[in-house]
Design an enzyme around this catalytic site. Structure first.
Site, PDB file in Angstrom:
ATOM      1  N   LYS A 267       0.850  -1.193   0.000  1.00 41.27           N
ATOM      2  CA  LYS A 267       0.000   0.000   0.000  1.00 41.27           C
ATOM      3  C   LYS A 267       0.883   1.240   0.000  1.00 41.27           C
ATOM      4  CE  LYS A 267      -4.043   1.436  -0.524  1.00 41.27           C
ATOM      5  NZ  LYS A 267      -4.720   1.080  -1.756  1.00 41.27           N
TER       6      LYS A 267
ATOM      7  N   SER B 215      -8.253  -0.359  -5.572  1.00 38.31           N
ATOM      8  CA  SER B 215      -8.505   0.063  -4.198  1.00 38.31           C
ATOM      9  C   SER B 215      -9.996   0.349  -4.008  1.00 38.31           C
ATOM     10  CB  SER B 215      -7.639   1.287  -3.859  1.00 38.31           C
ATOM     11  OG  SER B 215      -7.198   1.219  -2.521  1.00 38.31           O
TER      12      SER B 215
END
Length: 615
Positions: free
Chosen positions: A205, A407
């Protein structure tokens, strides 16, 4: 006596204010009537006529290619015009494809000319959908030509589908490959004494890396290298096939390229011709004469042609006699909480479009077109809940992924009955984070302190006081809970074990080519395939496409039309204040600032993919 004079003074003062009010009101009224007059002169011109004589359709795209047109706010419109910046055209992807498909069956259109000099760089997934329509046009037997002084990477991709590619003798084909570069601000923020508190889950991430590092992490580099290589490989394979050359021709290393360029005496145009990227080097005059032989002379030193922008308004969409609809809802842009303007994704506004489709008795299925790097986790869940409600109402939902559905873009997709994506779509990036910046260190250095009392351990937390250890633990636990909820929803909706989801999650980005193998995507295909699949799930043989969109108010429509026609210039163009060589860096700074301003999740939790921005 003084009282009388005071009364007379007040009377005259009141009369003068009344006169001033009337004068200003009349001036404004005349101004508005002038604008209205100009508007009606433009808006109610004679409708664009059908093509009167056989002509080539010139695809002269200028401005970005978008999933859905957006309208500018009135202030944006006025500011853009006054500063001398012409408002850019927005080319809706589906309008381009529909126009090409209409033109292939139009007897008045005798061929296609790809004049793409003003088309900016565009994502490969969108280009492939346009290329599909170009191939369908070619299949009708009509010729396709490409011409330009020089070609950027996206322009050349479409040009490679032409039967013949022209380029100026002093031109070049500029293939730079794909890359994912960001600017990093860790040291700058430290020098400014800005504390950046980061809370995240996911090895890959990397959305917050620019604020906590000065370089790309090894994990982010590994992930980006894989999907960048796959995108570039797809580009090379397509172009090499179109041009009948080897992939190696398009991918020389630097030494090989320098040797080839030296053999061409440094002439990039000559080298492009030699290796087969273009078919002929010709001046503009020579190209016009050549095309006049195919399409006929217009009697003005050129060929019979009609511009895309003149032809597109004449296209008549096909309408079925059926009352059944497949609703198309566009979700394009960063996902933000609340209601957002058309052309972007708002938790409330996009959910309202899905709810409209659910409540419409004629809508039998829904295609959600997603082109988003994500954003607010809360808003994403609001949208996903509406997908569940559609399914509960017996209306199948198919997600059509465009260039990017990562995402939060994947969050709003995962509950669909089926997910369709092109091999070059970027998806995944299943992770969550929060970023909070505080300024207490910098303020203390300036002699500014914050002190006081509060009723709870959280009362004194803020931008000027920082985050205590307990608050940081609370925020991290919230992020971990959010991540677990994310992967649990993926597990539930995709029929995967929690462990399997976690292995392909961790914020890692995948191309749909990989995502299908990993179970995140059902089928590789484009928008047409998604529509066909929705019709199949709803058992529809005949249907219409119903594009669900928030309508413009009369005032917004007026402003969009008027400022689309008028450019008020004071001789000032703010873009000219930044040297051309520095504009890419300036644009990235602006984009990063805009990114932070779009983070409005009520809990401060975000599912966003920064590294998905391909250059």
């Amino acid at each position: 006596m003084k009282t009388i004079f005071r009364f007379i003074g007040l009377l005259f003062k009141g009369i003068w204010k009344l006169i001033t009010f009337i004068r200003i009101a009349l001036t404004n009224l005349i101004f508005l009537l002038s604008i209205a007059l100009v508007y009606f002169l433009y808006a109610y011109e004679t409708p664009a006529p059908a093509v009167e004589k056989k002509s080539a359709l010139v695809l002269n795209l200028s401005g970005p290619i978008v999933e859905q047109s957006s309208y500018l706010s009135p202030m944006d419109s006025v500011t853009g015009s006054v500063l001398g910046k012409e408002l850019p055209k927005e080319n809706v992807l589906f309008d381009i494809v529909d126009t090409l498909r209409y033109a292939k069956d139009d007897d008045q259109i005798t061929g296609l000319v790809l004049a793409l000099r003003d088309m900016p760089e565009t994502n490969l997934t969108k280009l492939r959908y346009i290329a599909k329509a170009i191939n369908e046009f070619k299949a009708s037997g009509k010729p396709v030509f490409a011409l330009s002084d020089m070609y950027n990477q996206s322009q050349y991709y479409l040009a490679s589908y032409a039967d013949k590619v022209f380029m100026a003798p002093d031109g070049a084909v500029l293939l730079h490959g794909y890359s994912a570069y960001n600017m990093y601000y860790k040291t700058l923020l430290e020098k400014l004494d800005v504390n950046t508190h980061v809370f995240r889950v996911g090895t890959y991430k990397s959305a917050i890396e620019p604020f906590i590092r000065d370089d790309m992490s090894d994990a982010a580099r590994e992930s980006a290298s894989r999907w960048l290589t796959q995108l570039w490989g797809a580009y090379i394979d397509d172009v090499a096939t179109n041009r009948g050359i080897t992939a190696e021709t398009l991918t020389p290393n630097m030494d090989e390229f320098l040797t080839l360029l030296e053999q061409s005496s440094g002439d990039l145009a000559k080298l492009s011709l030699k290796v087969g990227l273009v078919d002929e080097l010709a001046t503009r005059q020579q190209i016009r004469l050549e095309l006049a032989k195919t399409f006929g002379s217009d009697g003005k030193d050129s060929y019979n042609a009609v511009s895309y922008y003149n032809y597109a308004p004449t296209v008549t969409p096909k309408v079925s006699s059926s009352s059944d609809d497949i609703a198309i809802v566009i979700a394009s842009g960063t996902i933000m909480d609340g209601a957002q303007p058309r052309g972007s994704i708002g938790g409330d506004s996009t959910a309202a479009l899905l709810r409209q489709a659910r409540n419409d008795k004629n809508v039998k299925a829904v295609v959600l077109r997603v082109d988003s790097p994500g954003g607010s986790a809360f808003a994403s869940e609001v949208i996903r809940n509406e997908i569940d409600a559609l399914k509960a109402a017996g209306k199948p939902v198919v997600v059509s992924m465009s260039s990017l559905a990562a995402s939060g873009g994947y969050w709003i997709s995962m509950s669909a009955d089926k997910i369709v994506a092109q091999p070059t779509t970027l998806t995944g990036s299943i992770g969550i984070f929060s970023v909070i910046t505080t300024l207490e260190k910098g303020l203390n250095k300036l002699g500014i302190y914050t002190d006081g009392v509060g009723t709870t351990p959280f009362s004194g937390i803020g931008i000027t006081t920082g985050l205590n250890e307990g608050a940081q633990k609370v925020l991290q636990m919230g992020i971990e809970h959010g991540y677990h909820r994310f992967i649990s929803l993926v597990s539930e909706n995709r029929g995967m074990s929690l462990e399997d989801v976690d292995q392909v999650a961790q914020g890692r980005v995948w191309t749909a080519q990989d995502a299908q193998k990993l179970g995140l995507v059902d089928k590789l295909g484009d928008f047409d395939d998604a529509v066909n699949l929705a019709a199949e799930l709803a058992k529809l043989d005949d249907y219409n496409l119903f594009w669900v969109a928030k309508p413009l108010s009369p005032a917004q429509q007026f402003l969009q039309d008027i400022f689309g026609q008028i450019k008020v210039s004071l001789g000032l163009d703010v873009s000219s204040m930044v040297p051309m060589a520095l504009q890419p860096a300036a644009n990235q700074l602006i984009n990063d600032a805009n990114l932070l301003s779009s983070f409005n999740d009520p809990k401060g939790q975000y599912a966003f993919c920064l590294t998905c921005q391909v250059q």
